[in-house]
Write a protein that holds these residues in place. Structure first.
Motif, PDB file in Angstrom:
ATOM      1  N   MET A  16      23.456   5.507   5.841  1.00 24.41           N
ATOM      2  CA  MET A  16      22.116   5.526   6.416  1.00 24.41           C
ATOM      3  C   MET A  16      21.047   5.546   5.323  1.00 24.41           C
ATOM      4  SD  MET A  16      22.435   8.031   9.723  1.00 24.41           S
ATOM      5  CE  MET A  16      23.548   7.636  11.075  1.00 24.41           C
ATOM      6  N   ALA A  17      21.323   6.246   4.222  1.00 27.55           N
ATOM      7  CA  ALA A  17      20.377   6.250   3.105  1.00 27.55           C
ATOM      8  C   ALA A  17      20.219   4.846   2.526  1.00 27.55           C
ATOM      9  CB  ALA A  17      20.850   7.217   2.024  1.00 27.55           C
ATOM     10  N   TYR A  18      21.337   4.130   2.416  1.00 30.06           N
ATOM     11  CA  TYR A  18      21.302   2.749   1.919  1.00 30.06           C
ATOM     12  C   TYR A  18      20.476   1.863   2.849  1.00 30.06           C
ATOM     13  CZ  TYR A  18      23.006  -1.984   0.991  1.00 30.06           C
ATOM     14  OH  TYR A  18      23.083  -3.329   0.740  1.00 30.06           O
ATOM     15  N   VAL A  19      20.716   1.995   4.152  1.00 32.35           N
ATOM     16  CA  VAL A  19      19.977   1.195   5.135  1.00 32.35           C
ATOM     17  C   VAL A  19      18.485   1.534   5.091  1.00 32.35           C
ATOM     18  CG1 VAL A  19      19.651   0.749   7.596  1.00 32.35           C
ATOM     19  CG2 VAL A  19      21.965   0.886   6.649  1.00 32.35           C
ATOM     20  N   THR A  20      18.166   2.831   5.019  1.00 30.74           N
ATOM     21  CA  THR A  20      16.771   3.264   4.995  1.00 30.74           C
ATOM     22  C   THR A  20      16.052   2.735   3.760  1.00 30.74           C
ATOM     23  OG1 THR A  20      17.325   5.285   6.206  1.00 30.74           O
ATOM     24  CG2 THR A  20      15.240   5.267   5.002  1.00 30.74           C
ATOM     25  N   ALA A  21      16.715   2.814   2.609  1.00 35.64           N
ATOM     26  CA  ALA A  21      16.104   2.314   1.372  1.00 35.64           C
ATOM     27  C   ALA A  21      15.822   0.823   1.474  1.00 35.64           C
ATOM     28  CB  ALA A  21      17.016   2.611   0.182  1.00 35.64           C
ATOM     29  N   ASN A  22      16.787   0.056   2.028  1.00 32.64           N
ATOM     30  CA  ASN A  22      16.591  -1.386   2.183  1.00 32.64           C
ATOM     31  C   ASN A  22      15.438  -1.690   3.144  1.00 32.64           C
ATOM     32  OD1 ASN A  22      18.495  -2.283   0.408  1.00 32.64           O
ATOM     33  ND2 ASN A  22      20.104  -2.565   1.922  1.00 32.64           N
ATOM     34  N   GLU A  23      15.343  -0.920   4.225  1.00 33.24           N
ATOM     35  CA  GLU A  23      14.271  -1.140   5.199  1.00 33.24           C
ATOM     36  C   GLU A  23      12.908  -0.867   4.578  1.00 33.24           C
ATOM     37  OE1 GLU A  23      15.195   1.285   8.541  1.00 33.24           O
ATOM     38  OE2 GLU A  23      16.593  -0.170   9.422  1.00 33.24           O
ATOM     39  N   ASN A  24      12.827   0.199   3.773  1.00 34.12           N
ATOM     40  CA  ASN A  24      11.554   0.520   3.128  1.00 34.12           C
ATOM     41  C   ASN A  24      11.139  -0.575   2.156  1.00 34.12           C
ATOM     42  OD1 ASN A  24      11.318   2.939   4.484  1.00 34.12           O
ATOM     43  ND2 ASN A  24      12.278   4.143   2.878  1.00 34.12           N
ATOM     44  N   ILE A  25      12.119  -1.077   1.380  1.00 30.17           N
ATOM     45  CA  ILE A  25      11.818  -2.164   0.443  1.00 30.17           C
ATOM     46  C   ILE A  25      11.393  -3.413   1.207  1.00 30.17           C
ATOM     47  CG2 ILE A  25      12.797  -3.697  -1.301  1.00 30.17           C
ATOM     48  CD1 ILE A  25      14.660  -1.378  -2.088  1.00 30.17           C
ATOM     49  N   ARG A  26      12.115  -3.713   2.301  1.00 27.55           N
ATOM     50  CA  ARG A  26      11.793  -4.895   3.101  1.00 27.55           C
ATOM     51  C   ARG A  26      10.390  -4.800   3.707  1.00 27.55           C
ATOM     52  NH1 ARG A  26      14.791  -4.906   8.483  1.00 27.55           N
ATOM     53  NH2 ARG A  26      13.061  -3.465   8.835  1.00 27.55           N
ATOM     54  N   ASP A  27      10.054  -3.618   4.278  1.00 23.06           N
ATOM     55  CA  ASP A  27       8.725  -3.442   4.878  1.00 23.06           C
ATOM     56  C   ASP A  27       7.632  -3.578   3.828  1.00 23.06           C
ATOM     57  OD1 ASP A  27       9.943  -3.034   7.279  1.00 23.06           O
ATOM     58  OD2 ASP A  27       9.799  -0.846   7.226  1.00 23.06           O
ATOM     59  N   SER A  28       7.897  -3.054   2.633  1.00 20.41           N
ATOM     60  CA  SER A  28       6.920  -3.167   1.548  1.00 20.41           C
ATOM     61  C   SER A  28       6.714  -4.625   1.153  1.00 20.41           C
ATOM     62  CB  SER A  28       7.396  -2.347   0.344  1.00 20.41           C
ATOM     63  OG  SER A  28       6.530  -2.511  -0.744  1.00 20.41           O
ATOM     64  N   GLN A  29       7.795  -5.402   1.118  1.00 20.06           N
ATOM     65  CA  GLN A  29       7.682  -6.807   0.757  1.00 20.06           C
ATOM     66  C   GLN A  29       6.984  -7.611   1.852  1.00 20.06           C
ATOM     67  OE1 GLN A  29      11.611  -8.169  -0.327  1.00 20.06           O
ATOM     68  NE2 GLN A  29      11.616  -7.012  -2.256  1.00 20.06           N
ATOM     69  N   VAL A  30       7.197  -7.252   3.112  1.00 16.89           N
ATOM     70  CA  VAL A  30       6.488  -7.921   4.210  1.00 16.89           C
ATOM     71  C   VAL A  30       4.984  -7.673   4.082  1.00 16.89           C
ATOM     72  CG1 VAL A  30       6.074  -7.894   6.697  1.00 16.89           C
ATOM     73  CG2 VAL A  30       8.406  -7.933   5.840  1.00 16.89           C
ATOM     74  N   LYS A  31       4.596  -6.438   3.791  1.00 23.54           N
ATOM     75  CA  LYS A  31       3.170  -6.121   3.628  1.00 23.54           C
ATOM     76  C   LYS A  31       2.568  -6.902   2.464  1.00 23.54           C
ATOM     77  CE  LYS A  31       3.461  -1.417   5.470  1.00 23.54           C
ATOM     78  NZ  LYS A  31       3.316   0.023   5.154  1.00 23.54           N
TER      79      LYS A  31
ATOM     80  N   PHE B 296       3.587  -9.794   1.313  1.00 22.90           N
ATOM     81  CA  PHE B 296       3.487 -11.198   1.719  1.00 22.90           C
ATOM     82  C   PHE B 296       2.259 -11.422   2.594  1.00 22.90           C
ATOM     83  CE2 PHE B 296       4.396 -14.364   5.038  1.00 22.90           C
ATOM     84  CZ  PHE B 296       4.492 -15.512   4.234  1.00 22.90           C
ATOM     85  N   ILE B 297       2.039 -10.523   3.562  1.00 21.00           N
ATOM     86  CA  ILE B 297       0.903 -10.678   4.477  1.00 21.00           C
ATOM     87  C   ILE B 297      -0.414 -10.515   3.732  1.00 21.00           C
ATOM     88  CG2 ILE B 297      -0.280  -9.658   6.466  1.00 21.00           C
ATOM     89  CD1 ILE B 297       2.187 -11.243   7.239  1.00 21.00           C
TER      90      ILE B 297
END
Length: 455
Positions: A240-255, A257-258
């Motif tokens: 879950m820590a791995y998934v959470t870290a990836n989600e945070n990085i992904r959300d940061s990259q989406v922001k 990009f926008i």
């Protein structure tokens, strides 16, 4: 070497073994005052979670007596006293079941059924929760074995947060949601196991006396039991820590990009959503051609976590979308994201547009009030329309606002009547007012003919 041992020596000011045992036994009691406090802590935590009040939740953590049964289990394991372990586990199990059922009853009766962010935060434990529970358990066991009790225990109670996950699991029972029940209960068991394990280590360091004769087979059994339980509890949290870290990085990259790649001159992004590998972006303004969309897609793939993401642009000219339609787009995206517990970026977008929509709502309320009262105070008035105007200075920054009132009258007003009407509207609008007064029979869109300047 001896000096370092003195620096980290936890035996020096520890209480006598008999006092430690008596203190732990008293803290693990589940009747009398401890039971009443447990009930109060359950209700306080449930209300705090329901109302999303951090202060109330912290209060429940501080008074919760759950830590006593967990530390007692660690003490029983350190002394190899099976009877004490069983008794402590029975007491702890009673507290857990009682808390789950009480919280489930509360959430079944409360009219507020929407899960709060504080509940959502306790449904996906990670490896960081393991570290917190381990460190908190060590600090709590040390603080509980001192000759004079310090403020360590309240701090540990806040850090490890035992009662809120249980009450969140109770919400899961009431809402028939395994996501809430399973996630929150898993967080509680992480805290329980690692507080027990760290307490066991501290009691072993303090060399509490072993109860009676213990066979070598029992030593081996307990050692393997701790290892297996540790792996069972820890491995899912690492994932879950791995998934959470990836989600945070992904959300940061989406922001990024926008805000950077989609900062377009003739178009504006009003909302966006990442759903199953598709980034949906709502755009108003000048339409984007296929070449521009392909360029944006290529830019999107430059971000490491978004290489497999497909860009979908939903667009329409600004002239074809009114404010209500734009707000509907934002609200739909926001509602969908809140349901999936990842709506932070949408809240930020909604806040960005909140000012203009707040002014529009205020204008609508003002118009309703003016049209109700004006015919009574000024019988010639038939209808009032209007809205807020913004004035820009040379640097194109907002310099001030005024209210424009378009007034339809049944007869020409005198200059004095028009002045009094303007002053009345200005009092209602609480800002400078410009009036355009028109006769209902001969309306003009170019000038105001509703004032007789030569009565």
């Amino acid at each position: 070497m001896g000096e370092w041992r003195d620096v980290f020596d936890i035996k020096r000011d520890s209480a006598p073994v008999e006092e430690i045992a008596a203190r732990i036994d008293a803290d693990s009691t589940v009747k009398g005052a401890n039971l009443v406090i447990l009930i109060m802590a359950i209700f306080i935590a449930s209300v705090g979670l329901n109302m999303n009040s951090v202060a109330v939740i912290i209060g429940a953590m501080l008074i919760s007596p759950l830590m006593g049964g967990i530390v007692a289990t660690g003490y029983g394991m350190a002394t190899y006293d099976m009877h004490f372990i069983k008794k402590s586990l029975v007491k702890l199990s009673f507290q857990v079941v009682f808390a789950l059922l009480t919280a489930a009853v509360y959430f079944s009766l409360t009219p507020i059924t929407t899960p709060s962010p504080e509940m959502l935060a306790r449904t996906a434990p990670t490896a960081w929760d393991v570290i917190i529970a381990l460190c908190g358990g060590i600090a709590g066991a040390i603080g509980n074995t001192r000759q004079e009790k310090s403020n360590v225990i309240p701090g540990v109670a806040i850090a490890t947060a035992l009662m809120p996950p249980l009450c969140t699991a109770g919400y899961g029972i009431a809402a028939h949601s395994f996501h809430f029940f399973g996630g929150a209960l898993y967080l509680f068991f992480i805290n329980c196991f690692f507080i027990t394990f760290s307490s066991f280590l501290i009691f072993k360091i303090l060399r509490v006396p072993v109860c009676g004769g213990v066979s070598e087979a029992h030593f081996r059994y307990q050692r393997w039991f701790l290892i297996v339980c540790g792996l069972v509890v820890t491995v899912p949290s690492l994932y879950m820590a791995y998934v959470t870290a990836n989600e945070n990085i992904r959300d940061s990259q989406v922001k990024s990009f926008i805000s950077q790649d989609m900062d377009l001159e003739a178009s504006s992004v009003v909302a966006y959503e990442l759903d199953h590998g598709v980034l949906i972006v709502d755009v108003i303004g000048a339409p984007l051609d296929d070449q521009e969309i392909e360029r944006l897609q290529a830019s999107l793939h430059q971000y490491g976590q978004l290489r497999q993401t497909t860009l979908k642009v939903v667009q329409g000219p600004a002239s074809q979308l009114n404010q209500e339609q734009v707000q509907e787009i934002i609200n739909a995206r926001l509602a969908n994201e809140l349901k999936n517990d990842s709506g932070k970026s949408y809240k930020e977008l909604a806040n960005q547009y909140y000012g203009s929509y707040k002014r529009d709502a205020a204008d609508q309320n003002l118009l309703r009030s003016l049209n109700r009262q004006a015919p009574v105070l000024f019988p010639a008035v038939r209808q009032i329309s209007g809205g807020t105007l913004s004035t820009l200075n040379g640097e194109e920054e907002t310099e001030g606002r005024q209210w424009l009132a378009y007034i339809v009258v049944s007869r020409q007003l005198t200059a004095d009547e028009a002045g009094r009407l303007q002053q009345w509207i200005q009092t209602q609008a609480d800002m400078p007012v410009v009036v355009n007064i028109q006769l209902q029979d001969t309306p003009s869109q170019f000038y105001g003919n509703g004032i007789d300047w030569n009565p």
